[in-house]
Design a protein around this motif. Sequence first.
Motif, PDB file in Angstrom:
ATOM      1  N   ALA A  83      49.751  15.955  47.869  1.00 26.08           N
ATOM      2  CA  ALA A  83      48.887  16.553  46.852  1.00 26.08           C
ATOM      3  C   ALA A  83      49.722  17.466  45.975  1.00 26.08           C
ATOM      4  O   ALA A  83      50.826  17.888  46.345  1.00 26.08           O
ATOM      5  CB  ALA A  83      47.754  17.338  47.512  1.00 26.08           C
ATOM      6  N   LEU A  84      49.201  17.771  44.813  1.00 29.03           N
ATOM      7  CA  LEU A  84      49.872  18.679  43.897  1.00 29.03           C
ATOM      8  C   LEU A  84      49.669  20.123  44.341  1.00 29.03           C
ATOM      9  O   LEU A  84      48.590  20.497  44.809  1.00 29.03           O
ATOM     10  CB  LEU A  84      49.333  18.493  42.481  1.00 29.03           C
ATOM     11  N   GLU A  85      50.703  20.939  44.215  1.00 24.96           N
ATOM     12  CA  GLU A  85      50.611  22.360  44.525  1.00 24.96           C
ATOM     13  C   GLU A  85      50.735  23.131  43.216  1.00 24.96           C
ATOM     14  O   GLU A  85      51.765  23.049  42.544  1.00 24.96           O
ATOM     15  CB  GLU A  85      51.701  22.783  45.502  1.00 24.96           C
ATOM     16  N   ARG A  86      49.690  23.849  42.846  1.00 26.70           N
ATOM     17  CA  ARG A  86      49.660  24.539  41.553  1.00 26.70           C
ATOM     18  C   ARG A  86      49.170  25.967  41.717  1.00 26.70           C
ATOM     19  O   ARG A  86      48.768  26.385  42.799  1.00 26.70           O
ATOM     20  CB  ARG A  86      48.785  23.764  40.563  1.00 26.70           C
ATOM     21  N   ARG A  87      49.187  26.706  40.603  1.00 33.33           N
ATOM     22  CA  ARG A  87      48.725  28.097  40.615  1.00 33.33           C
ATOM     23  C   ARG A  87      48.026  28.399  39.299  1.00 33.33           C
ATOM     24  O   ARG A  87      48.429  27.923  38.236  1.00 33.33           O
ATOM     25  CB  ARG A  87      49.892  29.066  40.817  1.00 33.33           C
ATOM     26  N   PHE A  88      46.950  29.191  39.401  1.00 33.51           N
ATOM     27  CA  PHE A  88      46.256  29.665  38.212  1.00 33.51           C
ATOM     28  C   PHE A  88      46.128  31.179  38.300  1.00 33.51           C
ATOM     29  O   PHE A  88      45.879  31.735  39.370  1.00 33.51           O
ATOM     30  CB  PHE A  88      44.850  29.042  38.107  1.00 33.51           C
ATOM     31  N   GLY A  89      46.264  31.831  37.159  1.00 30.35           N
ATOM     32  CA  GLY A  89      46.104  33.276  37.132  1.00 30.35           C
ATOM     33  C   GLY A  89      45.438  33.750  35.855  1.00 30.35           C
ATOM     34  O   GLY A  89      45.509  33.097  34.813  1.00 30.35           O
ATOM     35  N   ASN A  90      44.766  34.897  35.956  1.00 34.02           N
ATOM     36  CA  ASN A  90      44.190  35.567  34.788  1.00 34.02           C
ATOM     37  C   ASN A  90      44.276  37.069  35.026  1.00 34.02           C
ATOM     38  O   ASN A  90      44.990  37.530  35.934  1.00 34.02           O
ATOM     39  CB  ASN A  90      42.754  35.084  34.516  1.00 34.02           C
ATOM     40  N   LEU A  91      43.549  37.852  34.257  1.00 39.30           N
ATOM     41  CA  LEU A  91      43.636  39.306  34.385  1.00 39.30           C
ATOM     42  C   LEU A  91      43.151  39.805  35.743  1.00 39.30           C
ATOM     43  O   LEU A  91      43.520  40.892  36.188  1.00 39.30           O
ATOM     44  CB  LEU A  91      42.820  39.977  33.268  1.00 39.30           C
ATOM     45  N   ALA A  92      42.316  39.010  36.428  1.00 37.70           N
ATOM     46  CA  ALA A  92      41.797  39.415  37.738  1.00 37.70           C
ATOM     47  C   ALA A  92      42.768  39.120  38.868  1.00 37.70           C
ATOM     48  O   ALA A  92      42.598  39.615  39.986  1.00 37.70           O
ATOM     49  CB  ALA A  92      40.459  38.726  38.003  1.00 37.70           C
ATOM     50  N   GLY A  93      43.811  38.315  38.605  1.00 35.20           N
ATOM     51  CA  GLY A  93      44.767  37.963  39.645  1.00 35.20           C
ATOM     52  C   GLY A  93      45.113  36.491  39.570  1.00 35.20           C
ATOM     53  O   GLY A  93      44.790  35.810  38.598  1.00 35.20           O
ATOM     54  N   SER A  94      45.773  35.988  40.592  1.00 32.70           N
ATOM     55  CA  SER A  94      46.156  34.581  40.606  1.00 32.70           C
ATOM     56  C   SER A  94      45.972  34.012  42.011  1.00 32.70           C
ATOM     57  O   SER A  94      46.003  34.746  43.004  1.00 32.70           O
ATOM     58  CB  SER A  94      47.604  34.398  40.152  1.00 32.70           C
ATOM     59  N   ARG A  95      45.784  32.703  42.070  1.00 34.68           N
ATOM     60  CA  ARG A  95      45.660  32.000  43.343  1.00 34.68           C
ATOM     61  C   ARG A  95      46.363  30.655  43.227  1.00 34.68           C
ATOM     62  O   ARG A  95      46.270  29.969  42.207  1.00 34.68           O
ATOM     63  CB  ARG A  95      44.187  31.750  43.718  1.00 34.68           C
ATOM     64  N   ALA A  96      47.051  30.289  44.296  1.00 34.23           N
ATOM     65  CA  ALA A  96      47.586  28.941  44.394  1.00 34.23           C
ATOM     66  C   ALA A  96      46.446  27.995  44.751  1.00 34.23           C
ATOM     67  O   ALA A  96      45.411  28.416  45.287  1.00 34.23           O
ATOM     68  CB  ALA A  96      48.669  28.885  45.459  1.00 34.23           C
ATOM     69  N   TYR A  97      46.635  26.715  44.448  1.00 28.47           N
ATOM     70  CA  TYR A  97      45.636  25.743  44.868  1.00 28.47           C
ATOM     71  C   TYR A  97      46.294  24.394  45.090  1.00 28.47           C
ATOM     72  O   TYR A  97      47.335  24.065  44.502  1.00 28.47           O
ATOM     73  CB  TYR A  97      44.486  25.630  43.864  1.00 28.47           C
ATOM     74  N   ARG A  98      45.673  23.649  45.955  1.00 28.79           N
ATOM     75  CA  ARG A  98      46.106  22.287  46.289  1.00 28.79           C
ATOM     76  C   ARG A  98      45.165  21.332  45.568  1.00 28.79           C
ATOM     77  O   ARG A  98      43.947  21.497  45.626  1.00 28.79           O
ATOM     78  CB  ARG A  98      46.013  22.102  47.798  1.00 28.79           C
ATOM     79  N   LEU A  99      45.714  20.340  44.882  1.00 28.50           N
ATOM     80  CA  LEU A  99      44.893  19.405  44.120  1.00 28.50           C
ATOM     81  C   LEU A  99      45.231  17.985  44.542  1.00 28.50           C
ATOM     82  O   LEU A  99      46.363  17.522  44.383  1.00 28.50           O
ATOM     83  CB  LEU A  99      45.134  19.571  42.624  1.00 28.50           C
TER      84      LEU A  99
END
Length: 291
Positions: free
Chosen positions: A9-25
């Motif tokens: 699966a793809l390993e990615r990360r998203f972030g904004n002003l509230a913080g960031s989290r990695a995610y598996r897609l």
Amino acid sequence: MAPLRAPPALERRFGNLAGSRAYRLYVPSVYDGRPVPLVVMLHGSSQTPRDFAIGTRMDAMAEEQGFLVAYPDQPRSANIARSWNWYRPGDQRRDRGEPSILAGMTRRIMQDFAVDPARIYVSGLSSGGAAAAIMALAYPDLYAAVGIHSGLAGGSAKGVSSAFSAMRRGALIRPMRATRPLPTIVFHGDRDRTVSPVNGDQAIAQARPAGDLRTSVSTGHAPSGMAYTKTVMSTPAGNQETEQWLLHGAGHAWAGGSQVGSYTDPKGPDASREMLRFFMSHTRDDGPRRH
């Protein structure tokens, strides 16, 4: 124990002003750029996205049915138990805290892949189920339906103390009301000693459509023998419904999951397959789709 194995699966990360989290897609091999559904899966305390994917077998079902599935990761830096912070007021509202991160992550996947905007769903186990309930309350314009397994209604607590109280006895404060209830499916074991089954009742009550409802109650047994009671409530027009599965003799575990994953009960009915059946019968703002 055999090593945990999951499809690539793809390993990615998203972030904004509230913080960031990695995610598996997970992207199924049949994906060809045409719009497909997206299911967002929120793991429970102490779990990882990979563990949750294995336990629920959701990747295999994504491959079989042709949808994307995302598993956001709650790190210990955000919660020492890897629990979603469903009990904190700052993580219970639209465009605030963790809900804003999860919604932003969902929208990023929509930008990066061809996702059918009418068929986006969110589900979770335990703390992930409580977080999924919050996402349904905060973003009814983004998700089409929600699945809550062994979780709690959105807004069931306002701090750590009330969180433990709600887990043991149900919410003592009145949970938030849904202004636009989403179609909701709930699974809960009647022997759950971690999150009292009364929380499943409260999650269903929170999502209950307004007005007169048709109610049907049926009983059955999983192939392994576990008994369950299923209650379906729907509006006369059939454009809004809830489905509640009470699993008799079950504890705090994903029903029908793989024994290789954590917090699973292979003896139960297949919660993953039943959730997907429920999800795929609903599109956002278009009522249930009959097959």
